[in-house]
Scaffold this motif. Structure first.
Motif, PDB file in Angstrom:
ATOM      1  N   GLU A   1       0.851  -1.214   0.000  1.00 54.57           N
ATOM      2  CA  GLU A   1       0.000   0.000   0.000  1.00 54.57           C
ATOM      3  C   GLU A   1       0.874   1.248   0.000  1.00 54.57           C
ATOM      4  N   ILE A   2       1.947   1.208   0.804  1.00 57.76           N
ATOM      5  CA  ILE A   2       2.865   2.360   0.847  1.00 57.76           C
ATOM      6  C   ILE A   2       3.437   2.616  -0.551  1.00 57.76           C
ATOM      7  N   MET A   3       3.861   1.525  -1.210  1.00 63.01           N
ATOM      8  CA  MET A   3       4.483   1.695  -2.531  1.00 63.01           C
ATOM      9  C   MET A   3       3.497   2.251  -3.561  1.00 63.01           C
TER      10      MET A   3
ATOM     11  N   ASP B   1       2.638   9.912  -2.746  1.00 67.66           N
ATOM     12  CA  ASP B   1       3.725  10.627  -2.075  1.00 67.66           C
ATOM     13  C   ASP B   1       4.966   9.768  -1.837  1.00 67.66           C
ATOM     14  N   TYR B   2       4.806   8.439  -1.897  1.00 66.85           N
ATOM     15  CA  TYR B   2       5.980   7.568  -1.722  1.00 66.85           C
ATOM     16  C   TYR B   2       6.650   7.429  -3.101  1.00 66.85           C
ATOM     17  N   TYR B   3       7.444   8.470  -3.428  1.00 68.80           N
ATOM     18  CA  TYR B   3       7.993   8.615  -4.781  1.00 68.80           C
ATOM     19  C   TYR B   3       9.038   7.548  -5.126  1.00 68.80           C
ATOM     20  N   LEU B   4       9.589   6.868  -4.117  1.00 65.14           N
ATOM     21  CA  LEU B   4      10.738   5.973  -4.360  1.00 65.14           C
ATOM     22  C   LEU B   4      10.416   4.903  -5.418  1.00 65.14           C
ATOM     23  N   THR B   5       9.234   4.298  -5.284  1.00 65.73           N
ATOM     24  CA  THR B   5       8.872   3.193  -6.176  1.00 65.73           C
ATOM     25  C   THR B   5       8.733   3.671  -7.617  1.00 65.73           C
TER      26      THR B   5
ATOM     27  N   LEU C   1      17.744  -3.589  -4.801  1.00 68.29           N
ATOM     28  CA  LEU C   1      17.006  -2.398  -5.231  1.00 68.29           C
ATOM     29  C   LEU C   1      16.175  -1.811  -4.094  1.00 68.29           C
ATOM     30  N   GLY C   2      15.393  -0.786  -4.438  1.00 74.14           N
ATOM     31  CA  GLY C   2      14.359  -0.286  -3.520  1.00 74.14           C
ATOM     32  C   GLY C   2      14.860   0.500  -2.326  1.00 74.14           C
ATOM     33  N   SER C   3      16.135   0.919  -2.342  1.00 70.38           N
ATOM     34  CA  SER C   3      16.698   1.653  -1.197  1.00 70.38           C
ATOM     35  C   SER C   3      16.714   0.815   0.082  1.00 70.38           C
TER      36      SER C   3
ATOM     37  N   GLY D   1      19.293   1.635   2.674  1.00 69.63           N
ATOM     38  CA  GLY D   1      19.051   2.811   3.512  1.00 69.63           C
ATOM     39  C   GLY D   1      18.444   2.487   4.865  1.00 69.63           C
ATOM     40  N   ASN D   2      17.948   1.251   5.033  1.00 65.42           N
ATOM     41  CA  ASN D   2      17.359   0.864   6.321  1.00 65.42           C
ATOM     42  C   ASN D   2      18.401   0.307   7.308  1.00 65.42           C
ATOM     43  N   TYR D   3      19.663   0.239   6.852  1.00 59.88           N
ATOM     44  CA  TYR D   3      20.706  -0.288   7.751  1.00 59.88           C
ATOM     45  C   TYR D   3      21.482   0.855   8.393  1.00 59.88           C
TER      46      TYR D   3
ATOM     47  N   ALA E   1       6.723  11.598   2.108  1.00 62.28           N
ATOM     48  CA  ALA E   1       6.742  10.176   1.729  1.00 62.28           C
ATOM     49  C   ALA E   1       6.587   9.270   2.944  1.00 62.28           C
ATOM     50  N   TYR E   2       6.980   9.772   4.113  1.00 58.72           N
ATOM     51  CA  TYR E   2       6.963   8.932   5.317  1.00 58.72           C
ATOM     52  C   TYR E   2       5.859   9.307   6.305  1.00 58.72           C
ATOM     53  N   ASP E   3       5.493  10.607   6.307  1.00 52.85           N
ATOM     54  CA  ASP E   3       4.503  11.074   7.276  1.00 52.85           C
ATOM     55  C   ASP E   3       3.173  11.253   6.561  1.00 52.85           C
TER      56      ASP E   3
ATOM     57  N   ARG F   1       0.132   2.654  10.331  1.00 55.75           N
ATOM     58  CA  ARG F   1      -0.338   1.268  10.450  1.00 55.75           C
ATOM     59  C   ARG F   1       0.806   0.273  10.285  1.00 55.75           C
ATOM     60  N   PHE F   2       1.730   0.623   9.364  1.00 57.12           N
ATOM     61  CA  PHE F   2       2.907  -0.212   9.072  1.00 57.12           C
ATOM     62  C   PHE F   2       3.744  -0.365  10.350  1.00 57.12           C
ATOM     63  N   ASN F   3       3.923   0.725  11.075  1.00 59.29           N
ATOM     64  CA  ASN F   3       4.708   0.701  12.318  1.00 59.29           C
ATOM     65  C   ASN F   3       3.956  -0.007  13.442  1.00 59.29           C
TER      66      ASN F   3
ATOM     67  N   THR G   1      11.903   2.764  15.532  1.00 60.31           N
ATOM     68  CA  THR G   1      11.582   1.592  14.705  1.00 60.31           C
ATOM     69  C   THR G   1      12.330   1.530  13.377  1.00 60.31           C
ATOM     70  N   GLU G   2      12.691   2.694  12.836  1.00 61.08           N
ATOM     71  CA  GLU G   2      13.265   2.608  11.487  1.00 61.08           C
ATOM     72  C   GLU G   2      14.163   3.789  11.167  1.00 61.08           C
ATOM     73  N   LEU G   3      15.193   3.474  10.403  1.00 62.70           N
ATOM     74  CA  LEU G   3      16.050   4.492   9.794  1.00 62.70           C
ATOM     75  C   LEU G   3      15.894   4.359   8.284  1.00 62.70           C
ATOM     76  N   SER G   4      15.672   5.470   7.591  1.00 63.99           N
ATOM     77  CA  SER G   4      15.629   5.440   6.121  1.00 63.99           C
ATOM     78  C   SER G   4      16.607   6.505   5.629  1.00 63.99           C
ATOM     79  N   ARG G   5      17.768   6.060   5.218  1.00 66.01           N
ATOM     80  CA  ARG G   5      18.862   6.977   4.918  1.00 66.01           C
ATOM     81  C   ARG G   5      18.775   7.491   3.478  1.00 66.01           C
TER      82      ARG G   5
HETATM   83  C1  AVI Z   1      11.939  -0.860   2.419  1.00 65.08           C
HETATM   84  N1  AVI Z   1      12.397   0.498   2.714  1.00 65.08           N
HETATM   85  C2  AVI Z   1      13.369   0.928   1.713  1.00 65.08           C
HETATM   86  C3  AVI Z   1      11.328   1.468   2.946  1.00 65.08           C
HETATM   87  C4  AVI Z   1      11.925   2.883   3.210  1.00 65.08           C
HETATM   88  O1  AVI Z   1      11.573   3.786   2.460  1.00 65.08           O
HETATM   89  O2  AVI Z   1      12.743   3.032   4.115  1.00 65.08           O
HETATM   90  C5  AVI Z   1      10.444   1.073   4.104  1.00 65.08           C
HETATM   91  C6  AVI Z   1       9.443   2.135   4.464  1.00 65.08           C
HETATM   92  N2  AVI Z   1       9.270   2.640   5.653  1.00 65.08           N
HETATM   93  C7  AVI Z   1       8.323   3.557   5.639  1.00 65.08           C
HETATM   94  N3  AVI Z   1       7.889   3.665   4.402  1.00 65.08           N
HETATM   95  C8  AVI Z   1       8.559   2.773   3.644  1.00 65.08           C
END
Ligand code: AVI
Length: 312
Positions: free
Chosen positions: A36-38, A42-46, A151-153, A156-158, A196-198, A206-208, A272-276
């Motif tokens: 759903e996020i992808m 606003d989640y431009y990464l995909t 792929l998919g960044s 960036g989560n490490y 993209a995240y907020d 919901r994901f978190n 919970t998460e780092l997205s670099r």
């Molecule tokens: C999988 N990863 C690259 C996503 C990101 O953008 O960090 C996970 C994500 N977290 C929140 N939205 C998407």
């Protein structure tokens, strides 16, 4: 019970600054929410990465400079939708290669293989279920050139050291001349990144929160989901999005499988998460420090994202 999960949850929730790893987001429900996020505009990464692989497949393949049949190994293939365009180009050009998607989820690989076999009947596909490294070790024993896709960044989560260690491990199992195509999200307007995240629909929230639902189910805990909220921010100085769960009140949570109660203060955070996010020079530095030569950055038209080609 998954022992590593239990151990990591215990360690994370008893630490002075509470934390849980985002790698545990992806149970069946979490993977669905990530889809759903992808799909969120606003989640431009995909979309950015899809554009790169759709419009620049030819340039990417030319840059590989492989002069004989090769393998494409995709790490964490997921639904493989992005990769489809690259595979389609190779099949249409009659280029000789094997596609080896690797994932720990047998289910995800089965769905991916079925979809690909239907749409690209001439594709040679050899799905590999299991841990990246067990499978990658076998690859270094053959003299077929390899292209790894990460792929998919995902990198960036490490945390920085973990990212370098992971890339060095890839490097170690690769043969000289093998390539890695790695997706990284680039630094850009902080407003675009934050959106993209907020997200306003609350999908990322919901994901978190799903992580707490997972702990309730798998470790027999009694997190009251409504008593937690989600918070995230982007810091343009460091290029880091940090995401948190927030305890809305002072509360005690029992985790029966761990025989442990966890105390939360009002407004206490669980990281919970780092997205670099990276600049291109940071990408080149990361390549070098992990033992690779950075050969080419393939960017989308907005310069939001890069699929960078590295060579061992
Ligand atoms: C999988 N990863 C690259 C996503 C990101 O953008 O960090 C996970 C994500 N977290 C929140 N939205 C998407």
């Amino acid at each position: 019970m998954n022992k590593t999960f239990a151990k990591d949850v215990l360690e994370g929730l008893t630490a002075k600054e509470k934390h849980l790893s985002s790698k545990y987001f992806y149970d069946t429900n979490g993977s669905r929410i990530f889809q759903e996020i992808m799909n969120m505009p606003d989640y431009y990464l995909t979309d950015s990465e899809f554009e790169i692989l759709s419009l620049q497949a030819k340039q990417i393949v030319e840059a590989l400079k492989f002069d004989k049949p090769f393998n494409i190994l995709e790490l964490g293939a997921g639904d493989g939708f992005k990769t489809f365009k690259l595979l389609e180009y190779l099949v249409n050009e009659n280029i000789d290669f094997n596609y080896m998607p690797i994932d720990i989820s047998e289910e995800a690989l089965k769905m991916l293989s079925e979809k690909l076999m239907e749409r690209l009947p001439n594709l040679s596909i050899k799905p590999q279920v299991g841990d990246y490294f067990d499978i990658l070790k076998d690859m270094s024993e053959s003299n077929t050139p390899n292209l790894l896709l990460f792929l998919g960044s995902n990198i960036g989560n490490y945390l920085k050291v973990d990212a370098i260690n992971l890339l060095r491990l890839f490097n170690k199992v690769m043969n000289t001349g093998d390539k890695l195509l790695i997706g990284l999200d680039l630094r850009k307007s902080p407003i675009t990144i934050r959106k993209a995240y907020d997200d306003q629909q609350g999908i990322t929230k919901r994901f978190n929160l799903n992580l707490l639902i997972r702990i309730n189910r798998e470790l027999n805990a009694d997190f009251k989901i409504d008593d937690f909220d989600f918070y995230c921010y982007y810091d343009p100085d460091t290029g880091r999005v940090k995401s948190y769960l927030v305890s809305l009140k002072k509360q005690t949570v029992l985790i029966k499988e761990l025989n442990k109660t966890i105390e939360f203060e009002q407004n206490e955070l669980i990281w919970t998460e780092l997205s670099r996010k990276y600049s291109l020079s940071e990408v080149d530095k990361l390549a070098m420090i992990s033992g690779f030569q950075s050969k080419h950055h393939f960017l989308d038209c907005k310069h939001y994202f890069t699929d960078s080609l590295w060579e061992k």
